[in-house]
Design an enzyme around this catalytic site. Structure first.
Site, PDB file in Angstrom:
ATOM      1  N   CYS A   1      33.475  35.136  74.610  1.00  0.00           N
ATOM      2  CA  CYS A   1      32.703  34.549  75.726  1.00  0.00           C
ATOM      3  C   CYS A   1      31.592  35.324  75.917  1.00  0.00           C
ATOM      4  O   CYS A   1      31.457  36.483  75.598  1.00  0.00           O
ATOM      5  CB  CYS A   1      33.354  34.127  77.008  1.00  0.00           C
ATOM      6  SG  CYS A   1      34.855  33.174  76.791  1.00  0.00           S
TER       7      CYS A   1
ATOM      8  N   ASN B   1      28.013  33.779  73.840  1.00  0.00           N
ATOM      9  CA  ASN B   1      29.083  33.420  73.385  1.00  0.00           C
ATOM     10  C   ASN B   1      29.164  33.603  71.437  1.00  0.00           C
ATOM     11  O   ASN B   1      28.019  33.217  71.088  1.00  0.00           O
ATOM     12  CB  ASN B   1      29.840  32.150  73.558  1.00  0.00           C
ATOM     13  CG  ASN B   1      28.813  30.867  73.406  1.00  0.00           C
ATOM     14  OD1 ASN B   1      27.580  31.097  73.470  1.00  0.00           O
ATOM     15  ND2 ASN B   1      29.491  29.682  73.357  1.00  0.00           N
TER      16      ASN B   1
ATOM     17  N   GLU C   1      30.288  36.294  78.712  1.00  0.00           N
ATOM     18  CA  GLU C   1      30.692  37.291  79.718  1.00  0.00           C
ATOM     19  C   GLU C   1      31.143  38.444  79.113  1.00  0.00           C
ATOM     20  O   GLU C   1      31.025  39.649  79.385  1.00  0.00           O
ATOM     21  CB  GLU C   1      31.406  36.603  80.898  1.00  0.00           C
ATOM     22  CG  GLU C   1      30.941  35.550  81.598  1.00  0.00           C
ATOM     23  CD  GLU C   1      31.494  34.224  80.947  1.00  0.00           C
ATOM     24  OE1 GLU C   1      31.288  33.929  79.607  1.00  0.00           O
ATOM     25  OE2 GLU C   1      31.469  33.321  81.689  1.00  0.00           O
TER      26      GLU C   1
ATOM     27  N   GLU D   1      31.047  32.570  68.276  1.00  0.00           N
ATOM     28  CA  GLU D   1      32.105  31.591  67.951  1.00  0.00           C
ATOM     29  C   GLU D   1      32.889  32.032  66.377  1.00  0.00           C
ATOM     30  O   GLU D   1      32.092  33.040  65.644  1.00  0.00           O
ATOM     31  CB  GLU D   1      31.944  30.449  67.959  1.00  0.00           C
ATOM     32  CG  GLU D   1      31.736  29.687  69.332  1.00  0.00           C
ATOM     33  CD  GLU D   1      31.659  28.299  69.582  1.00  0.00           C
ATOM     34  OE1 GLU D   1      31.525  27.582  68.557  1.00  0.00           O
ATOM     35  OE2 GLU D   1      31.455  27.799  70.650  1.00  0.00           O
TER      36      GLU D   1
ATOM     37  N   CYS E   1      35.588  31.665  82.254  1.00  0.00           N
ATOM     38  CA  CYS E   1      36.981  31.304  82.254  1.00  0.00           C
ATOM     39  C   CYS E   1      37.838  32.313  82.533  1.00  0.00           C
ATOM     40  O   CYS E   1      37.419  33.483  83.094  1.00  0.00           O
ATOM     41  CB  CYS E   1      37.254  31.098  80.772  1.00  0.00           C
ATOM     42  SG  CYS E   1      37.258  32.679  79.675  1.00  0.00           S
TER      43      CYS E   1
ATOM     44  N   CYS F   1      37.895  35.811  80.993  1.00  0.00           N
ATOM     45  CA  CYS F   1      36.854  36.528  81.607  1.00  0.00           C
ATOM     46  C   CYS F   1      36.671  37.187  82.977  1.00  0.00           C
ATOM     47  O   CYS F   1      36.475  38.213  83.250  1.00  0.00           O
ATOM     48  CB  CYS F   1      35.465  35.799  81.418  1.00  0.00           C
ATOM     49  SG  CYS F   1      34.895  35.602  79.634  1.00  0.00           S
TER      50      CYS F   1
HETATM   51  N1  THU Z   1      32.718  30.003  76.945  1.00  0.00           N
HETATM   52  C1  THU Z   1      31.805  31.144  77.283  1.00  0.00           C
HETATM   53  O1  THU Z   1      31.161  31.762  76.708  1.00  0.00           O
HETATM   54  N2  THU Z   1      32.153  31.469  78.621  1.00  0.00           N
HETATM   55  C2  THU Z   1      33.138  31.005  79.410  1.00  0.00           C
HETATM   56  O2  THU Z   1      33.337  31.307  80.380  1.00  0.00           O
HETATM   57  C3  THU Z   1      33.728  29.884  78.883  1.00  0.00           C
HETATM   58  C4  THU Z   1      33.355  29.418  77.642  1.00  0.00           C
HETATM   59  C5  THU Z   1      32.282  29.651  75.667  1.00  0.00           C
HETATM   60  C6  THU Z   1      33.456  29.931  74.721  1.00  0.00           C
HETATM   61  C7  THU Z   1      33.153  28.740  73.370  1.00  0.00           C
HETATM   62  O3  THU Z   1      32.367  29.470  72.429  1.00  0.00           O
HETATM   63  C8  THU Z   1      32.374  27.645  74.296  1.00  0.00           C
HETATM   64  O4  THU Z   1      31.898  28.491  75.403  1.00  0.00           O
HETATM   65  C9  THU Z   1      33.122  26.552  74.283  1.00  0.00           C
HETATM   66  O5  THU Z   1      34.351  26.808  74.870  1.00  0.00           O
END
Ligand code: THU
Length: 127
Positions: A53, A42, A55, A44, A89, A92
């Site tokens: 994310c 991920n 994925e 940010e 999520c 994704c």
């Molecule tokens: N996140 C992912 O990388 N994948 C997911 O399927 C769910 C959430 C990340 C996004 C964000 O940087 C952190 O998790 C918290 O939500």
């Protein structure tokens, strides 16, 4: 491919997570039907919504490299130690549905065991 090996690569990918705002580190390892692996973490952003994310980072990196067919992905996430499963999520899941069949495998790891779902189970209907 051995699912344990794919989870190990997802754990490696998680080390690269850029998550100063949530402190929630996620890693993914995506296997193509041709046997190549693409890792993602991920990434940010201060403005929050540009966050990508793990994925999707893996998928977009693979597609940008010319890949379009995928067989499985391993996803791991957590703040410090991995203690829980980190299911993808909804966004994704929708991205996966663009490139993968319903039998695409999604391996989740909680630090102890691996749980495997198909995309059809996690997203029975997609746009
Ligand atoms: N996140 C992912 O990388 N994948 C997911 O399927 C769910 C959430 C990340 C996004 C964000 O940087 C952190 O998790 C918290 O939500």
């Amino acid at each position: 491919m051995d699912k344990n090996e794919l989870v190990k690569l997802a754990l490696d990918a998680r080390e690269k997570s850029y998550s100063p705002y949530s402190s929630f580190k996620v890693g993914a390892a995506l296997l193509t039907k041709s046997g190549k692996i693409y890792k993602g973490c991920n990434v940010e952003n201060k403005a929050f919504s540009p966050t990508c994310c793990a994925e999707r980072t893996a998928f977009f990196s693979a597609v940008a490299d010319g890949e379009r067919e995928f067989s499985e992905i391993a996803v791991v996430g957590g703040e410090d130690e991995i203690t829980d499963f980190c299911p993808p999520c909804g966004v994704c899941r929708q991205v996966m549905s663009e490139f993968c069949d319903k039998d695409f495998k999604i391996h989740l790891y909680n630090g102890e065991e691996i749980k495997t779902y198909t995309l059809g189970e996690l997203l029975p209907e997609n746009f």
